[in-house]
Write a protein that holds these residues in place. Structure first.
Motif, PDB file in Angstrom:
ATOM      1  N   THR A  92      61.096  11.943  13.263  1.00 34.69           N
ATOM      2  CA  THR A  92      61.230  10.555  12.823  1.00 34.69           C
ATOM      3  C   THR A  92      59.858   9.890  12.818  1.00 34.69           C
ATOM      4  O   THR A  92      58.975  10.266  13.602  1.00 34.69           O
ATOM      5  CB  THR A  92      62.180   9.775  13.736  1.00 34.69           C
ATOM      6  N   ALA A  93      59.696   8.909  11.944  1.00 29.35           N
ATOM      7  CA  ALA A  93      58.420   8.202  11.810  1.00 29.35           C
ATOM      8  C   ALA A  93      58.670   6.706  11.830  1.00 29.35           C
ATOM      9  O   ALA A  93      59.703   6.224  11.362  1.00 29.35           O
ATOM     10  CB  ALA A  93      57.715   8.608  10.505  1.00 29.35           C
ATOM     11  N   SER A  94      57.715   5.966  12.394  1.00 30.57           N
ATOM     12  CA  SER A  94      57.821   4.510  12.446  1.00 30.57           C
ATOM     13  C   SER A  94      56.426   3.909  12.372  1.00 30.57           C
ATOM     14  O   SER A  94      55.453   4.517  12.812  1.00 30.57           O
ATOM     15  CB  SER A  94      58.516   4.056  13.744  1.00 30.57           C
ATOM     16  N   ILE A  95      56.356   2.726  11.801  1.00 28.18           N
ATOM     17  CA  ILE A  95      55.090   1.980  11.727  1.00 28.18           C
ATOM     18  C   ILE A  95      55.042   1.039  12.924  1.00 28.18           C
ATOM     19  O   ILE A  95      55.923   0.187  13.087  1.00 28.18           O
ATOM     20  CB  ILE A  95      54.995   1.206  10.401  1.00 28.18           C
ATOM     21  N   GLN A  96      54.021   1.195  13.768  1.00 27.19           N
ATOM     22  CA  GLN A  96      53.918   0.431  15.000  1.00 27.19           C
ATOM     23  C   GLN A  96      52.700  -0.482  14.934  1.00 27.19           C
ATOM     24  O   GLN A  96      51.754  -0.243  14.186  1.00 27.19           O
ATOM     25  CB  GLN A  96      53.799   1.366  16.213  1.00 27.19           C
ATOM     26  N   ILE A  97      52.742  -1.541  15.751  1.00 33.22           N
ATOM     27  CA  ILE A  97      51.632  -2.490  15.831  1.00 33.22           C
ATOM     28  C   ILE A  97      50.653  -2.002  16.888  1.00 33.22           C
ATOM     29  O   ILE A  97      51.035  -1.769  18.038  1.00 33.22           O
ATOM     30  CB  ILE A  97      52.145  -3.897  16.174  1.00 33.22           C
ATOM     31  N   LYS A  98      49.393  -1.850  16.508  1.00 25.53           N
ATOM     32  CA  LYS A  98      48.358  -1.328  17.411  1.00 25.53           C
ATOM     33  C   LYS A  98      47.691  -2.417  18.218  1.00 25.53           C
ATOM     34  O   LYS A  98      47.452  -2.263  19.409  1.00 25.53           O
ATOM     35  CB  LYS A  98      47.317  -0.549  16.609  1.00 25.53           C
TER      36      LYS A  98
END
Length: 331
Positions: A92-98
């Motif tokens: 699974t892939a997700s866009i996270q806040i760095k």
């Protein structure tokens, strides 16, 4: 006869080779044999601020980077490259806040029993896009700025007057909507100030991005230094423990000799202590005697003494010659 090439031709070939080597150095990651791992693709409902060159992480560890973000119909297709990491066929892939300033990264959660084929794309069912708070505030600011709250309040009042002959329930609902519109209109300036302050705050945070980055880097250096100090203290404690074990073994091995030696040393210390007490007592007793004797025979800071009977009794009291009483050997 073999024809030799001219120096100019050899020099031109050398320059071409150097240029090709220089250009290829910038594209080493794209070479199939020297590249930085396999390239995969994933589909998202929106890009959410993800850009090429953003990091790809697995369990918080950087394993690659995003190479492309493209629009594919009503979806967004993200291409990324992963090196020295296993990616399963159910990943699974997700866009996270760095960072707090909105920088993003692509997070992977490797799952499955087989390795993911680079030709297969991670579908929307196994991807997640974040909710961007900054974009939401920006859109809300733009929308509220475009609304004429005064005209909206007037429209609501006109609508309420038009429905004045309707049943009480409907009139009450419209009156409530009218009051809501008036409340929004009366707070319009406050909302504008609030969103203006939010915009200023976002700008300040954006301007301080370099300082935040430097602060985070300094915190990493501090943690590294604390870790090295902790290791040094751990080594010191380990060495102290080993020294204690060695001293304990030394004492146990020489316990029979150390015991009598300590007893004799204790006796010597006792004798020295007794002599010290006697000397202290003698000094205390000698002090009164010294004061009295100095008062009797003293004449200042010294003693007056007379030594008598140094000359024999037979010597005359006046100067002169007299014969010796005895002679030995004619002398």
């Amino acid at each position: 006869m073999k024809q030799r090439r001219s120096p100019a031709t050899i020099g031109a070939l050398g320059i071409v080779v150097v240029l090709l080597a220089t250009v290829s150095a910038f594209f080493l990651d794209d070479l199939p044999l020297i590249g930085a791992g396999a390239t995969y693709r994933a589909q998202f409902t929106e890009a959410a601020g993800l850009k090429p060159s953003n990091e790809v992480r697995i369990a918080g560890v950087k394993v690659g980077k995003v190479t492309a973000v493209e629009l594919d119909g009503d979806k967004v297709e993200v291409a990324f490259k992963v090196k020295d990491a296993w990616v399963g066929d159910q990943t699974t892939a997700s866009i996270q806040i760095k960072t707090v300033l909105g920088q993003k990264y692509l997070a992977l959660d490797p799952r499955g029993s087989d390795t993911l084929d680079p030709r297969d794309t991670i579908p929307l069912e196994r991807t997640t896009s974040p909710y961007d708070v900054l974009d939401a505030f920006g859109d809300a600011t733009t929308t509220l700025d475009a609304i004429d709250t005064t005209q909206l309040a007037q429209a609501m009042e006109t609508l309420s007057d038009a429905f004045s002959g309707t049943p009480a329930d409907i009139r009450a609902s419209l009156d409530g909507v009218t009051r809501l519109s008036k409340t929004i209109g009366s707070r319009d300036d406050e909302l504008r100030k609030l969103f203006a302050a939010t915009a200023d705050t976002s700008k300040v945070l954006a301007d301080r991005n370099a300082e935040f980055t430097k602060l985070i880097g300094s915190a990493g250096l501090l943690l590294s230094e604390l870790n090295s100090r902790q290791q040094a203290i751990s080594q010191l404690l380990t060495g102290t423990q080993r020294l204690s074990q060695q001293l304990t073994g030394l004492v146990k091995e020489n316990e029979e000799q150390i015991g009598p030696a300590l007893e004799q040393l204790r006796g010597v210390v006792q004798i020295l202590q007794d002599n010290n007490d006697n000397l202290d007592k003698a000094i205390k007793l000698y002090a009164p005697f010294t004061r009295l004797y100095a008062n009797i025979v003293g004449n200042g800071r010294w003693f007056d003494q007379v030594v008598v009977n140094l000359t024999p009794p037979a010597l005359p009291l006046i100067p002169g010659y007299r014969d010796p009483v005895r002679t030995i050997g004619g002398n």
